[in-house]
Scaffold this motif. Structure first.
Motif, PDB file in Angstrom:
ATOM      1  N   GLY A   1      11.298  28.750   1.828  1.00 18.70           N
ATOM      2  CA  GLY A   1      10.365  29.299   0.847  1.00 18.70           C
ATOM      3  C   GLY A   1       9.173  30.062   1.399  1.00 18.70           C
ATOM      4  N   PHE A   2       9.176  30.340   2.706  1.00 18.31           N
ATOM      5  CA  PHE A   2       8.093  31.139   3.288  1.00 18.31           C
ATOM      6  C   PHE A   2       8.482  32.611   3.236  1.00 18.31           C
ATOM      7  CE2 PHE A   2       7.827  26.957   5.282  1.00 18.31           C
ATOM      8  CZ  PHE A   2       6.488  26.643   5.093  1.00 18.31           C
ATOM      9  N   SER A   3       7.516  33.475   3.101  1.00 18.14           N
ATOM     10  CA  SER A   3       7.788  34.907   3.063  1.00 18.14           C
ATOM     11  C   SER A   3       8.189  35.413   4.443  1.00 18.14           C
ATOM     12  CB  SER A   3       6.546  35.671   2.597  1.00 18.14           C
ATOM     13  OG  SER A   3       5.514  35.588   3.574  1.00 18.14           O
ATOM     14  N   TYR A   4       8.838  36.580   4.470  1.00 19.89           N
ATOM     15  CA  TYR A   4       9.243  37.186   5.740  1.00 19.89           C
ATOM     16  C   TYR A   4       8.014  37.465   6.605  1.00 19.89           C
ATOM     17  CZ  TYR A   4      11.098  40.617   9.037  1.00 19.89           C
ATOM     18  OH  TYR A   4      11.442  41.302  10.184  1.00 19.89           O
ATOM     19  N   GLU A   5       6.946  37.961   5.981  1.00 22.26           N
ATOM     20  CA  GLU A   5       5.726  38.290   6.725  1.00 22.26           C
ATOM     21  C   GLU A   5       5.119  37.048   7.376  1.00 22.26           C
ATOM     22  OE1 GLU A   5       6.391  39.215   3.642  1.00 22.26           O
ATOM     23  OE2 GLU A   5       6.753  41.365   3.976  1.00 22.26           O
ATOM     24  N   LEU A   6       5.070  35.938   6.620  1.00 16.88           N
ATOM     25  CA  LEU A   6       4.496  34.708   7.158  1.00 16.88           C
ATOM     26  C   LEU A   6       5.402  34.116   8.242  1.00 16.88           C
ATOM     27  CD1 LEU A   6       2.191  32.740   7.059  1.00 16.88           C
ATOM     28  CD2 LEU A   6       3.291  31.567   5.146  1.00 16.88           C
ATOM     29  N   ALA A   7       6.703  34.269   8.071  1.00 22.05           N
ATOM     30  CA  ALA A   7       7.648  33.796   9.082  1.00 22.05           C
ATOM     31  C   ALA A   7       7.437  34.555  10.396  1.00 22.05           C
ATOM     32  CB  ALA A   7       9.081  33.965   8.585  1.00 22.05           C
ATOM     33  N   LYS A   8       7.323  35.872  10.308  1.00 21.59           N
ATOM     34  CA  LYS A   8       7.088  36.691  11.507  1.00 21.59           C
ATOM     35  C   LYS A   8       5.762  36.316  12.171  1.00 21.59           C
ATOM     36  CE  LYS A   8       8.851  40.219  12.676  1.00 21.59           C
ATOM     37  NZ  LYS A   8       9.791  40.547  13.778  1.00 21.59           N
TER      38      LYS A   8
ATOM     39  N   LEU B   1      -0.934  27.294  -6.053  1.00 21.85           N
ATOM     40  CA  LEU B   1      -0.467  27.902  -4.802  1.00 21.85           C
ATOM     41  C   LEU B   1      -1.521  28.819  -4.196  1.00 21.85           C
ATOM     42  CD1 LEU B   1       3.223  28.799  -5.784  1.00 21.85           C
ATOM     43  CD2 LEU B   1       2.475  26.965  -4.247  1.00 21.85           C
ATOM     44  N   ALA B   2      -2.294  29.473  -5.069  1.00 22.86           N
ATOM     45  CA  ALA B   2      -3.307  30.420  -4.595  1.00 22.86           C
ATOM     46  C   ALA B   2      -4.414  29.728  -3.801  1.00 22.86           C
ATOM     47  CB  ALA B   2      -3.910  31.174  -5.780  1.00 22.86           C
ATOM     48  N   GLU B   3      -4.555  28.422  -3.978  1.00 16.90           N
ATOM     49  CA  GLU B   3      -5.610  27.677  -3.300  1.00 16.90           C
ATOM     50  C   GLU B   3      -5.236  27.288  -1.870  1.00 16.90           C
ATOM     51  OE1 GLU B   3      -8.656  26.931  -4.587  1.00 16.90           O
ATOM     52  OE2 GLU B   3      -8.098  28.176  -6.309  1.00 16.90           O
ATOM     53  N   ILE B   4      -3.971  27.480  -1.505  1.00 13.16           N
ATOM     54  CA  ILE B   4      -3.470  26.957  -0.227  1.00 13.16           C
ATOM     55  C   ILE B   4      -3.139  28.065   0.768  1.00 13.16           C
ATOM     56  CG2 ILE B   4      -1.673  25.554   0.858  1.00 13.16           C
ATOM     57  CD1 ILE B   4      -3.518  23.969  -0.957  1.00 13.16           C
ATOM     58  N   ASP B   5      -3.562  27.874   2.021  1.00 18.05           N
ATOM     59  CA  ASP B   5      -3.166  28.740   3.122  1.00 18.05           C
ATOM     60  C   ASP B   5      -1.958  28.084   3.800  1.00 18.05           C
ATOM     61  OD1 ASP B   5      -2.811  30.227   5.391  1.00 18.05           O
ATOM     62  OD2 ASP B   5      -4.867  30.043   6.125  1.00 18.05           O
ATOM     63  N   PHE B   6      -0.807  28.736   3.733  1.00 19.89           N
ATOM     64  CA  PHE B   6       0.436  28.143   4.236  1.00 19.89           C
ATOM     65  C   PHE B   6       0.718  28.472   5.699  1.00 19.89           C
ATOM     66  CE2 PHE B   6       1.126  27.823  -0.303  1.00 19.89           C
ATOM     67  CZ  PHE B   6       1.853  26.652  -0.437  1.00 19.89           C
ATOM     68  N   SER B   7      -0.191  29.144   6.380  1.00 14.54           N
ATOM     69  CA  SER B   7       0.087  29.587   7.753  1.00 14.54           C
ATOM     70  C   SER B   7       0.268  28.420   8.720  1.00 14.54           C
ATOM     71  CB  SER B   7      -1.019  30.518   8.244  1.00 14.54           C
ATOM     72  OG  SER B   7      -2.291  29.897   8.153  1.00 14.54           O
TER      73      SER B   7
ATOM     74  N   ASN C   1       2.921  16.398   4.692  1.00 15.27           N
ATOM     75  CA  ASN C   1       4.147  15.768   5.185  1.00 15.27           C
ATOM     76  C   ASN C   1       5.427  16.562   4.934  1.00 15.27           C
ATOM     77  OD1 ASN C   1       2.660  13.299   5.803  1.00 15.27           O
ATOM     78  ND2 ASN C   1       2.566  12.994   3.594  1.00 15.27           N
ATOM     79  N   GLY C   2       5.343  17.661   4.179  1.00 11.56           N
ATOM     80  CA  GLY C   2       6.545  18.381   3.801  1.00 11.56           C
ATOM     81  C   GLY C   2       6.823  19.597   4.652  1.00 11.56           C
ATOM     82  N   ASP C   3       7.787  20.406   4.189  1.00 15.18           N
ATOM     83  CA  ASP C   3       8.164  21.604   4.940  1.00 15.18           C
ATOM     84  C   ASP C   3       8.526  22.759   4.006  1.00 15.18           C
ATOM     85  OD1 ASP C   3      10.543  20.756   3.867  1.00 15.18           O
ATOM     86  OD2 ASP C   3      11.620  20.620   5.773  1.00 15.18           O
ATOM     87  N   LYS C   4       8.063  22.705   2.762  1.00 12.35           N
ATOM     88  CA  LYS C   4       8.419  23.730   1.785  1.00 12.35           C
ATOM     89  C   LYS C   4       7.364  24.828   1.741  1.00 12.35           C
ATOM     90  CE  LYS C   4      10.727  20.374  -1.244  1.00 12.35           C
ATOM     91  NZ  LYS C   4      10.383  19.195  -0.409  1.00 12.35           N
ATOM     92  N   GLY C   5       7.846  26.075   1.699  1.00 10.18           N
ATOM     93  CA  GLY C   5       6.960  27.210   1.531  1.00 10.18           C
ATOM     94  C   GLY C   5       6.665  27.452   0.058  1.00 10.18           C
ATOM     95  N   PRO C   6       5.785  28.407  -0.245  1.00  5.65           N
ATOM     96  CA  PRO C   6       5.378  28.633  -1.640  1.00  5.65           C
ATOM     97  C   PRO C   6       6.514  28.975  -2.589  1.00  5.65           C
ATOM     98  CG  PRO C   6       4.547  30.361  -0.161  1.00  5.65           C
ATOM     99  CD  PRO C   6       5.050  29.263   0.698  1.00  5.65           C
ATOM    100  N   ALA C   7       7.495  29.735  -2.149  1.00  7.56           N
ATOM    101  CA  ALA C   7       8.591  30.107  -3.046  1.00  7.56           C
ATOM    102  C   ALA C   7       9.404  28.886  -3.462  1.00  7.56           C
ATOM    103  CB  ALA C   7       9.503  31.138  -2.378  1.00  7.56           C
ATOM    104  N   MET C   8       9.672  27.987  -2.518  1.00  9.90           N
ATOM    105  CA  MET C   8      10.435  26.782  -2.859  1.00  9.90           C
ATOM    106  C   MET C   8       9.600  25.834  -3.709  1.00  9.90           C
ATOM    107  SD  MET C   8      12.511  24.082  -0.422  1.00  9.90           S
ATOM    108  CE  MET C   8      13.811  25.288  -0.080  1.00  9.90           C
ATOM    109  N   LEU C   9       8.304  25.721  -3.410  1.00 13.85           N
ATOM    110  CA  LEU C   9       7.430  24.889  -4.225  1.00 13.85           C
ATOM    111  C   LEU C   9       7.384  25.401  -5.659  1.00 13.85           C
ATOM    112  CD1 LEU C   9       4.412  24.312  -1.804  1.00 13.85           C
ATOM    113  CD2 LEU C   9       6.041  22.594  -2.587  1.00 13.85           C
ATOM    114  N   ARG C  10       7.293  26.710  -5.790  1.00 13.95           N
ATOM    115  CA  ARG C  10       7.264  27.325  -7.130  1.00 13.95           C
ATOM    116  C   ARG C  10       8.524  26.953  -7.910  1.00 13.95           C
ATOM    117  NH1 ARG C  10       6.762  31.988  -5.411  1.00 13.95           N
ATOM    118  NH2 ARG C  10       4.490  32.189  -5.570  1.00 13.95           N
TER     119      ARG C  10
END
Length: 258
Positions: free
Chosen positions: A186-193, A145-151, A119-128
């Motif tokens: 909180g998503f990385s640049y690579e994942l955003a692209k 965080l390592a258990e989750i695929d955020f794509s 239900n959320g919208d936070k990427g790993p950096a913000m969750l951390r």
């Protein structure tokens, strides 16, 4: 020493003992030490009663706090401190609750991340960052965080942002806005692209024509007061480029406008 009174006072009991300061104890304390009026106890037993009473009272407070929703170890310690229960007693209470799985930072992280995925919208950096503010150790957070695929989540957030801005921005500015929006969450640049590539966004020529016409009117009113001719054209070109319009579109718009 003799117990002279045990009297119920709301949630606690008043304990009076000869030669000692009055103290408040819990019902669990009465049961544990089989206390009753006129019972004789030693000074060591009285101290043990006081220590257990504080532990029992603190544990009851913590359980009440936890009953509303899942809490971290730090959150419980902070809550106990508000009631002047700290130090060894607070740590003992928390250790007891951890042993019985009332407090489990690892489970807290798993639940927090799973709910965000649903239900959320936070990427790993913000969750951390959010989880570290709750006092959870970095190693527990990183394992979760390592258990989750955020794509999938990143793509979902990108789609939502795209719907919000697509009609308001030219394609180049839209892509930049989406990248910035995803990274801010909180998503990385690579994942955003990667997420934008999945959206396959294309330019809407009719919409961009309307956008640049509106922006050109605005910028013309601003710069035509001070500049004219070539200088005015350069100022308008630069202003429109900063808004995300490509140079071919700008050139066409200026040729028709000026």
């Amino acid at each position: 020493m003799r117990i002279t009174k045990i009297e119920k006072k709301k949630r606690l009991y008043l304990l009076e003992v000869e030669g000692q300061e009055n103290t408040y104890i819990t019902e669990d304390t009465i049961v544990r030490f089989m206390l009753s009026k006129d019972k004789d106890i030693t000074e060591e037993e009285f101290q043990a009663i006081r220590d257990f009473a504080q532990f029992s009272y603190g544990k009851n407070l913590a359980l009440y706090f936890i009953s509303f929703k899942q809490r971290t170890k730090k959150q419980v310690l902070d809550y106990l401190e508000k009631y002047e229960i700290a130090g060894a007693t607070a740590l003992k209470i928390v250790a007891n609750l951890e042993e019985d799985r009332w407090i489990d930072d690892k489970a807290y992280v798993e639940t927090y991340i799973r709910q965000n995925s649903l239900n959320g919208d936070k990427g790993p950096a913000m969750l951390r960052q959010k989880l570290m503010m709750k006092g959870i150790s970095k190693s527990i957070i990183e394992d979760g965080l390592a258990e989750i695929d955020f794509s999938d989540l990143a793509e979902r957030v990108a789609e939502k942002l795209s719907r919000k801005y697509q009609s308001k921005l030219p394609l180049r500015a839209l892509l930049d806005k989406l990248i910035q929006g995803l990274m801010a969450k909180g998503f990385s640049y690579e994942l955003a692209k990667q997420s934008l590539a999945q959206l396959d966004l294309t330019s809407d020529e009719e919409n961009e024509a309307e956008l640049i016409a509106k922006e050109l009117d605005k910028q013309y009113r601003k710069y035509s007061r001070k500049y004219e001719g070539y200088e005015l054209k350069q100022r308008l070109t630069q202003a429109l480029a900063r808004k995300g319009f490509d140079f071919d579109t700008i050139k066409t718009a200026l040729r028709e406008y000026l």
